[in-house]
Design a protein around this motif. Sequence first.
Motif, PDB file in Angstrom:
ATOM      1  N   ALA A  13      29.809  43.219  50.918  1.00  0.00           N
ATOM      2  CA  ALA A  13      28.352  43.252  51.110  1.00  0.00           C
ATOM      3  C   ALA A  13      27.975  42.623  52.452  1.00  0.00           C
ATOM      4  CB  ALA A  13      27.658  42.519  49.966  1.00  0.00           C
ATOM      5  N   ARG A  14      28.725  41.613  52.869  1.00  0.00           N
ATOM      6  CA  ARG A  14      28.439  40.936  54.139  1.00  0.00           C
ATOM      7  C   ARG A  14      28.771  41.806  55.348  1.00  0.00           C
ATOM      8  NH1 ARG A  14      31.089  35.153  52.363  1.00  0.00           N
ATOM      9  NH2 ARG A  14      29.270  34.337  51.234  1.00  0.00           N
ATOM     10  N   GLU A  15      29.581  42.825  55.126  1.00  0.00           N
ATOM     11  CA  GLU A  15      29.941  43.716  56.235  1.00  0.00           C
ATOM     12  C   GLU A  15      28.696  44.386  56.830  1.00  0.00           C
ATOM     13  OE1 GLU A  15      32.758  44.073  57.668  1.00  0.00           O
ATOM     14  OE2 GLU A  15      34.346  43.538  56.263  1.00  0.00           O
ATOM     15  N   PHE A  16      27.660  44.567  56.000  1.00  0.00           N
ATOM     16  CA  PHE A  16      26.440  45.227  56.475  1.00  0.00           C
ATOM     17  C   PHE A  16      25.730  44.425  57.568  1.00  0.00           C
ATOM     18  CE2 PHE A  16      26.474  47.491  52.274  1.00  0.00           C
ATOM     19  CZ  PHE A  16      26.515  48.768  52.795  1.00  0.00           C
ATOM     20  N   LYS A  17      26.008  43.133  57.659  1.00  0.00           N
ATOM     21  CA  LYS A  17      25.366  42.283  58.649  1.00  0.00           C
ATOM     22  C   LYS A  17      25.981  42.441  60.041  1.00  0.00           C
ATOM     23  CE  LYS A  17      24.147  38.713  55.266  1.00  0.00           C
ATOM     24  NZ  LYS A  17      24.273  37.277  54.894  1.00  0.00           N
ATOM     25  N   LYS A  18      27.110  43.138  60.105  1.00  0.00           N
ATOM     26  CA  LYS A  18      27.837  43.272  61.370  1.00  0.00           C
ATOM     27  C   LYS A  18      27.458  44.584  62.068  1.00  0.00           C
ATOM     28  CE  LYS A  18      31.699  40.737  59.324  1.00  0.00           C
ATOM     29  NZ  LYS A  18      33.102  40.816  58.880  1.00  0.00           N
ATOM     30  N   VAL A  19      27.184  44.488  63.361  1.00  0.00           N
ATOM     31  CA  VAL A  19      26.784  45.670  64.129  1.00  0.00           C
ATOM     32  C   VAL A  19      27.889  46.721  64.129  1.00  0.00           C
ATOM     33  CG1 VAL A  19      26.126  46.511  66.417  1.00  0.00           C
ATOM     34  CG2 VAL A  19      25.240  44.326  65.595  1.00  0.00           C
ATOM     35  N   ARG A  20      29.143  46.277  64.228  1.00  0.00           N
ATOM     36  CA  ARG A  20      30.246  47.237  64.284  1.00  0.00           C
ATOM     37  C   ARG A  20      30.358  48.051  62.998  1.00  0.00           C
ATOM     38  NH1 ARG A  20      33.497  42.449  63.757  1.00  0.00           N
ATOM     39  NH2 ARG A  20      34.528  42.359  61.730  1.00  0.00           N
ATOM     40  N   THR A  21      29.938  47.460  61.857  1.00  0.00           N
ATOM     41  CA  THR A  21      29.979  48.188  60.593  1.00  0.00           C
ATOM     42  C   THR A  21      28.986  49.346  60.617  1.00  0.00           C
ATOM     43  OG1 THR A  21      30.574  46.182  59.383  1.00  0.00           O
ATOM     44  CG2 THR A  21      29.707  48.007  58.092  1.00  0.00           C
ATOM     45  N   VAL A  22      27.771  49.055  61.054  1.00  0.00           N
ATOM     46  CA  VAL A  22      26.731  50.087  61.130  1.00  0.00           C
ATOM     47  C   VAL A  22      27.131  51.174  62.127  1.00  0.00           C
ATOM     48  CG1 VAL A  22      24.309  50.540  61.664  1.00  0.00           C
ATOM     49  CG2 VAL A  22      24.957  48.398  60.530  1.00  0.00           C
ATOM     50  N   THR A  23      27.676  50.756  63.267  1.00  0.00           N
ATOM     51  CA  THR A  23      28.112  51.724  64.289  1.00  0.00           C
ATOM     52  C   THR A  23      29.229  52.604  63.766  1.00  0.00           C
ATOM     53  OG1 THR A  23      27.546  50.134  66.039  1.00  0.00           O
ATOM     54  CG2 THR A  23      28.989  51.969  66.632  1.00  0.00           C
ATOM     55  N   ALA A  24      30.231  51.971  63.136  1.00  0.00           N
ATOM     56  CA  ALA A  24      31.369  52.724  62.607  1.00  0.00           C
ATOM     57  C   ALA A  24      30.929  53.694  61.506  1.00  0.00           C
ATOM     58  CB  ALA A  24      32.429  51.768  62.070  1.00  0.00           C
ATOM     59  N   CYS A  25      30.027  53.247  60.637  1.00  0.00           N
ATOM     60  CA  CYS A  25      29.536  54.115  59.559  1.00  0.00           C
ATOM     61  C   CYS A  25      28.801  55.333  60.132  1.00  0.00           C
ATOM     62  CB  CYS A  25      28.617  53.343  58.621  1.00  0.00           C
ATOM     63  SG  CYS A  25      29.492  52.213  57.511  1.00  0.00           S
ATOM     64  N   GLY A  26      28.056  55.113  61.223  1.00  0.00           N
ATOM     65  CA  GLY A  26      27.379  56.236  61.875  1.00  0.00           C
ATOM     66  C   GLY A  26      28.371  57.252  62.420  1.00  0.00           C
ATOM     67  N   LEU A  27      29.443  56.764  63.023  1.00  0.00           N
ATOM     68  CA  LEU A  27      30.476  57.657  63.557  1.00  0.00           C
ATOM     69  C   LEU A  27      31.204  58.396  62.437  1.00  0.00           C
ATOM     70  CD1 LEU A  27      31.989  55.353  66.344  1.00  0.00           C
ATOM     71  CD2 LEU A  27      30.506  57.340  66.659  1.00  0.00           C
ATOM     72  N   PHE A  28      31.521  57.681  61.370  1.00  0.00           N
ATOM     73  CA  PHE A  28      32.202  58.318  60.236  1.00  0.00           C
ATOM     74  C   PHE A  28      31.290  59.328  59.550  1.00  0.00           C
ATOM     75  CE2 PHE A  28      35.051  54.440  60.057  1.00  0.00           C
ATOM     76  CZ  PHE A  28      36.199  55.131  60.440  1.00  0.00           C
ATOM     77  N   ALA A  29      29.986  59.057  59.511  1.00  0.00           N
ATOM     78  CA  ALA A  29      29.037  60.006  58.921  1.00  0.00           C
ATOM     79  C   ALA A  29      29.009  61.300  59.719  1.00  0.00           C
ATOM     80  CB  ALA A  29      27.647  59.378  58.862  1.00  0.00           C
ATOM     81  N   ALA A  30      28.981  61.176  61.047  1.00  0.00           N
ATOM     82  CA  ALA A  30      28.990  62.369  61.905  1.00  0.00           C
ATOM     83  C   ALA A  30      30.269  63.168  61.706  1.00  0.00           C
ATOM     84  CB  ALA A  30      28.837  61.955  63.370  1.00  0.00           C
ATOM     85  N   LEU A  31      31.412  62.458  61.612  1.00  0.00           N
ATOM     86  CA  LEU A  31      32.695  63.135  61.403  1.00  0.00           C
ATOM     87  C   LEU A  31      32.727  63.837  60.051  1.00  0.00           C
ATOM     88  CD1 LEU A  31      35.604  63.722  62.271  1.00  0.00           C
ATOM     89  CD2 LEU A  31      36.258  61.499  61.320  1.00  0.00           C
ATOM     90  N   ALA A  32      32.179  63.193  59.014  1.00  0.00           N
ATOM     91  CA  ALA A  32      32.151  63.795  57.678  1.00  0.00           C
ATOM     92  C   ALA A  32      31.335  65.078  57.661  1.00  0.00           C
ATOM     93  CB  ALA A  32      31.587  62.787  56.670  1.00  0.00           C
ATOM     94  N   LEU A  33      30.224  65.096  58.379  1.00  0.00           N
ATOM     95  CA  LEU A  33      29.380  66.292  58.427  1.00  0.00           C
ATOM     96  C   LEU A  33      30.102  67.442  59.130  1.00  0.00           C
ATOM     97  CD1 LEU A  33      25.914  64.694  59.253  1.00  0.00           C
ATOM     98  CD2 LEU A  33      26.681  65.631  57.064  1.00  0.00           C
ATOM     99  N   VAL A  34      30.851  67.109  60.185  1.00  0.00           N
ATOM    100  CA  VAL A  34      31.617  68.142  60.898  1.00  0.00           C
ATOM    101  C   VAL A  34      32.716  68.698  59.990  1.00  0.00           C
ATOM    102  CG1 VAL A  34      33.202  68.581  62.806  1.00  0.00           C
ATOM    103  CG2 VAL A  34      31.146  67.210  63.188  1.00  0.00           C
ATOM    104  N   LEU A  35      33.464  67.804  59.336  1.00  0.00           N
ATOM    105  CA  LEU A  35      34.560  68.242  58.459  1.00  0.00           C
ATOM    106  C   LEU A  35      34.043  69.017  57.253  1.00  0.00           C
ATOM    107  CD1 LEU A  35      36.836  65.054  58.464  1.00  0.00           C
ATOM    108  CD2 LEU A  35      37.214  67.204  59.671  1.00  0.00           C
TER     109      LEU A  35
END
Length: 206
Positions: A13-35
Motif C-alpha cells: 500500500a505504501r508503494e503508492f506514495k512513490k513517484v516511480r510506482t505511479v510512473t511505472a504503472c502508467g508505462l505498464f498500463a500503456a504496454l497492456a493496452l498495446v498487447l
Amino acid sequence: MRKKFAVLFTDSAREFKKVRTVTACGLFAALALVLNSFSIQLGPYLRIGVSGLPNEMVDVLFGPVAGGLFAAAMDLLKLMIYPSGAWIPGLTLNCLLAGLIYGSFLYRRPTSFWRILAAELTVALLVNVALGTFWLSQFYGKAFLVMLPARLIKNLVKAPVDALILYLVMRVLERAGVFRMLKIFRPAPRSVWGRTKIRGTEKNGD
C-alpha cells in the motif's frame, strides 16, 4: 506468519506514495493496452493473449495491494477502449483477486520459476477456472459444467507458458540492471531449479 502477511500488504500500500510506482504503472498500463490489441477471442468464453503480463509485473514489483487495484482498473479501461461485450462485475473482481494472489506469491521474493508457476496455477484454477466460469455461466445462462472443460484445458496449458514468459522477462530485466537503475528492490534471483546464485557459487533455496 499472519504478521508477515500484514506487513506484505502494508508495504504494498505504501508503494503508492512513490513517484516511480505511479510512473511505472502508467508505462505498464500503456504496454497492456498495446498487447491487448494482439489478443485472440475464441468465442464468447475464451480469450488468449499476453496482455496480462504487465499486470503481473506490477504484482511482482509493487505487491498485492498495488497489483490488485491496477489489475481491476485495467480491466475497466480495456473494456472502455476495446469493448467486446457487456461489463461483468465478477470478472473485474477476478482481476483484483488475481493481483492479490500474484502479489502475495511474488512481491519481494527471489525470481524463481517454480514460485511463479505456483502463482500461475493458483490463479488459473481458483480464479479463472472456478470463479471465472461461474460468473460467465451466470451471465450467459449456460450450465457451469458445460463451459468448464474448455476453460480448464485452456488454463492448464496456458499457465506454464505464462510462468515461463514472466520468469524469462524478469531474469532479463534483472541481468540488465533495470530494477537497480529504477531503485526497485529485488531479492537475489534463483535459477530455474530453485537455487540462489551467490558470487559464482550456488546454495539451495528455502
